[in-house]
Write an enzyme that holds these catalytic residues in place. Structure first.
Site, PDB file in Angstrom:
ATOM      1  N   SER A 118       0.830  -1.297  -0.004  1.00  0.00           N
ATOM      2  CA  SER A 118      -0.059  -0.240   0.050  1.00  0.00           C
ATOM      3  C   SER A 118       0.843   1.331  -0.043  1.00  0.00           C
ATOM      4  O   SER A 118       0.364   2.389  -0.294  1.00  0.00           O
ATOM      5  CB  SER A 118      -0.773   0.074   1.153  1.00  0.00           C
ATOM      6  OG  SER A 118      -1.751  -1.121   1.407  1.00  0.00           O
ATOM      7  N   GLU A 151      -3.590   0.148  -8.877  1.00  0.00           N
ATOM      8  CA  GLU A 151      -2.665   1.287  -8.820  1.00  0.00           C
ATOM      9  C   GLU A 151      -1.459   0.528  -9.247  1.00  0.00           C
ATOM     10  O   GLU A 151      -0.789  -0.084  -8.623  1.00  0.00           O
ATOM     11  CB  GLU A 151      -2.510   1.935  -7.551  1.00  0.00           C
ATOM     12  CG  GLU A 151      -1.858   3.293  -7.544  1.00  0.00           C
ATOM     13  CD  GLU A 151      -1.816   3.818  -6.224  1.00  0.00           C
ATOM     14  OE1 GLU A 151      -2.157   3.241  -5.145  1.00  0.00           O
ATOM     15  OE2 GLU A 151      -1.652   5.175  -6.124  1.00  0.00           O
ATOM     16  N   ASN A 189      -3.055   6.055  -1.095  1.00  0.00           N
ATOM     17  CA  ASN A 189      -2.802   5.988   0.208  1.00  0.00           C
ATOM     18  C   ASN A 189      -2.325   7.322   0.701  1.00  0.00           C
ATOM     19  O   ASN A 189      -2.166   7.806   1.914  1.00  0.00           O
ATOM     20  CB  ASN A 189      -2.324   4.869   0.970  1.00  0.00           C
ATOM     21  CG  ASN A 189      -3.197   3.754   0.999  1.00  0.00           C
ATOM     22  OD1 ASN A 189      -4.340   3.873   1.692  1.00  0.00           O
ATOM     23  ND2 ASN A 189      -2.872   2.632   0.558  1.00  0.00           N
TER      24      ASN A 189
END
Ligand code: NAD
Length: 281
Positions: A118, A151, A189
């Site tokens: 992430s 992503e 994020n």
């Protein structure tokens, strides 16, 4: 030609990633150090496929074929036949780096090693291998079978060919790849997690109850899910790990993980996966 995909880590994300690859016709090896996680993952995949059958988007025989393409193991030693690897283990840089060094030793030299991290630097993970040009970020969204974004993170040494192969693979899974540069938290994020962290500060300071905070964001901002329910869904340990990467990597005090988040993680209140977080499950 990519036919067999190894997914390392069978937690919240690993089981979803394994499922979408198996649903798209790939043979999948799902690997975790913990056998109970593998058993839980198989159960979660069966449940999710069952929902597709109920909705009529999957036939019972298709479901059985998908499950037949899924094998599980507790060691990465039998990766020799994997054509592509996706890592989805804990969000901890040293643990991931050690795994990438081991994957580099067992996977064939031409195989791409993707990470579902992430927030952790893809360049750093690539540098733990002898094939940094073949290391790429492939950040799926939770829940993987339903969310269409992936992503794609290009590390400093990631080759254009690796990006092209990984992006094509996303399209084969019916997902939409969007490229992000290798900065802490990437795009998703960098923006999402500070908002969640701020919602936790608001809860800690008593600006509103968790219910009030989530209701304001759902009804007032049209978010499908409130930030605290989303934090529980992601896992509070994962949220803390991401905020720590943002804080360490960007150096700005505005990314300081909320003390309440630290306290809940220390108490084992991790959200859905532990049965208790901001809400009870
Ligand atoms: N939870 C989310 O919403 C979300 C969304 C996108 C990306 N991610 C990322 O995906 C990754 C996995 O997150 P998660 O939420 O699925 O975590 P999780 O805690 O649910 O699962 C992690 C799994 O990794 C396993 N594991 C740990 N070390 C291992 C090793 N060395 N080899 C094999 N397995 C190992 C654990 O046994 C566990 O089953 C993290 O990098 C996280 O940042 C999470």
């Amino acid at each position: 030609m990519i036919k067999t995909v190894a997914v390392i880590g069978a937690g919240t994300m690993g089981n979803g990633i394994a499922q979408v690859f198996a649903q798209s016709g790939f043979s999948v090896r799902l690997i975790d150090v913990a056998q109970p996680m593998l058993d839980r993952a198989r159960g979660a995949i069966e449940k999710s496929l069952g929902k597709f059958v109920e909705k009529g988007t999957l036939t019972p025989s298709n479901r059985d074929e998908v499950l037949g393409r899924l094998a599980t193991a507790t060691s990465i030693d039998d990766l020799a036949d994997a054509d592509y690897v996706v890592e989805a283990i804990v969000e901890h840089a040293d643990t991931k780096r050690a795994l990438f060094t081991s994957l580099d030793a067992v996977a064939r030299p031409e195989v791409i090693l993707a990470s579902n991290t992430s927030s952790i630097s893809i360049t750093l993970l690539g540098a733990a291998t002898g094939r940094p040009d073949k290391v790429v970020g492939m950040h799926f969204m939770n829940p993987v079978p339903l969310m269409t974004l992936v992503e794609m993170i290009r590390g400093q040494a990631t080759s254009a060919e690796t990006m092209a192969v990984a992006s094509k693979l996303c399209a084969d899974l019916g997902k939409t790849p969007v490229e992000a540069a290798d900065y802490p938290g990437f795009i998703a994020n960098r923006i999402l997690m500070p908002m969640i962290n701020e919602a936790i500060y608001a809860a800690m300071e008593g600006v509103g109850t968790p219910e009030a905070i989530d209701t304001v964001m759902k009804l007032g901002m049209h978010h499908p899910m409130g930030p605290l329910a989303l934090a529980d869904f992601i896992g509070l340990d994962v949220c803390l790990a991401i905020m720590t990467v943002l804080h360490d990597g960007l150096g700005d005090p505005k990314y300081r993980p909320c003390p309440l988040l630290r306290r809940m993680v220390a108490a084992g209140q991790l959200g859905r996966k532990s049965g208790r977080g901001f809400f009870e499950y």
